[in-house]
Write an enzyme that holds these catalytic residues in place. Structure first.
Site, short mmCIF file in Angstrom:
data_model
loop_
_atom_site.label_atom_id
_atom_site.label_comp_id
_atom_site.label_asym_id
_atom_site.label_seq_id
_atom_site.Cartn_x
_atom_site.Cartn_y
_atom_site.Cartn_z
N ASN A 59 -29.18 -16.18 -69.56
CA ASN A 59 -29.89 -16.14 -68.28
C ASN A 59 -30.13 -14.71 -67.80
OD1 ASN A 59 -31.18 -17.84 -66.39
ND2 ASN A 59 -29.58 -17.43 -64.88
N ARG A 60 -30.05 -13.77 -68.75
CA ARG A 60 -30.47 -12.38 -68.51
C ARG A 60 -31.44 -11.94 -69.62
NH1 ARG A 60 -27.82 -13.85 -64.91
NH2 ARG A 60 -26.22 -12.76 -63.68
N GLU A 186 -26.27 -24.60 -59.10
CA GLU A 186 -24.93 -24.14 -59.47
C GLU A 186 -23.99 -25.29 -59.08
OE1 GLU A 186 -23.97 -21.37 -60.93
OE2 GLU A 186 -25.84 -20.22 -60.92
#
Length: 225
Positions: A59-60, A186
């Site tokens: 997720n980066r 989340e």
């Protein structure tokens, strides 16, 4: 969704009018490693030729402000962005799919653990998205629907101000590539320690999250402007 198709008119409407593309586990190798070695493992399991550290934060690793604030160039860090955007086969495969179908895709939902939040763009900067009012309304109604199941309250809002600034996320990438509704859940933590969880722990999270997803989907069909 499938079990209630015959009895729930709203579910029947959703499944009749929309296509759903579902990937049960995005980071398969990393997820498996979290059950066998490190419960809090978040990266992929790709090998690095220069360091003994494994993996990239998937997720980066997306091509949107790649490796800017909230990401790391160091391979041993949890937020390592990778050697280049889409270096990870998992990210590359999903990005390819989304590019191919982006004109038809109205929403992108990703599920993470854990924090009890419903986030939307932007992650990489403090700024208001153009369709803020529609996305904010969808998020507000979704967390209220989620809370109606067991009283669990989720925070919601732009990822940068609600959680923290991070670059190279799939949610920002989806939004910047023309998908108008992009969210990251989340989820609340039920925990796992190398054994199968009893259904009594898993089912509440699934039930309440499904209510939120259903609410967002019905919002899409109402065509907020």
């Amino acid at each position: 969704a499938l079990e209630t198709y015959q009895t729930d008119p709203a579910m029947r409407k959703m499944l009749t009018q929309l296509y759903f593309y579902i990937m049960p586990v995005f980071n398969v190798d990393g997820y498996h490693f979290s059950w066998t070695n490190d419960r809090f493992w978040r990266k992929t399991r790709s090998k690095n030729t220069r360091f003994r550290c494994h993996g990239v934060d998937a997720n980066r690793n997306w091509k949107v402000k790649w490796c800017d604030e909230g990401a790391s160039f160091h391979p041993c860090d949890d937020t390592y962005c990778g050697p280049f955007p889409e270096s990870e086969p998992e990210v590359k495969a999903v990005a390819h799919f989304l590019r191919k179908h982006r004109k038809q895709i109205k929403a992108y939902l990703s599920f993470h653990a854990y924090a009890q939040m419903l986030l939307y763009p932007y992650s990489y900067k403090y700024a208001t998205i153009p369709n803020f009012s529609c996305v904010e309304l969808a998020a507000y109604n979704a967390v209220n629907a989620l809370q109606s199941a067991y009283g669990i309250r989720y925070r919601y809002g732009p990822a940068s101000s609600t959680l923290y600034v991070s670059s190279g996320s799939s949610m920002d990438w989806a939004y910047k590539n023309g998908i108008p509704y992009a969210f990251a859940f989340e989820l609340r933590d039920t925990g796992h320690f190398g054994f199968l969880l009893p259904e009594t722990l898993i089912k509440p999270t699934c039930t309440e999250t499904m209510l939120a997803v259903k609410n967002i989907t019905l919002h899409l069909l109402r065509k907020c402007h």
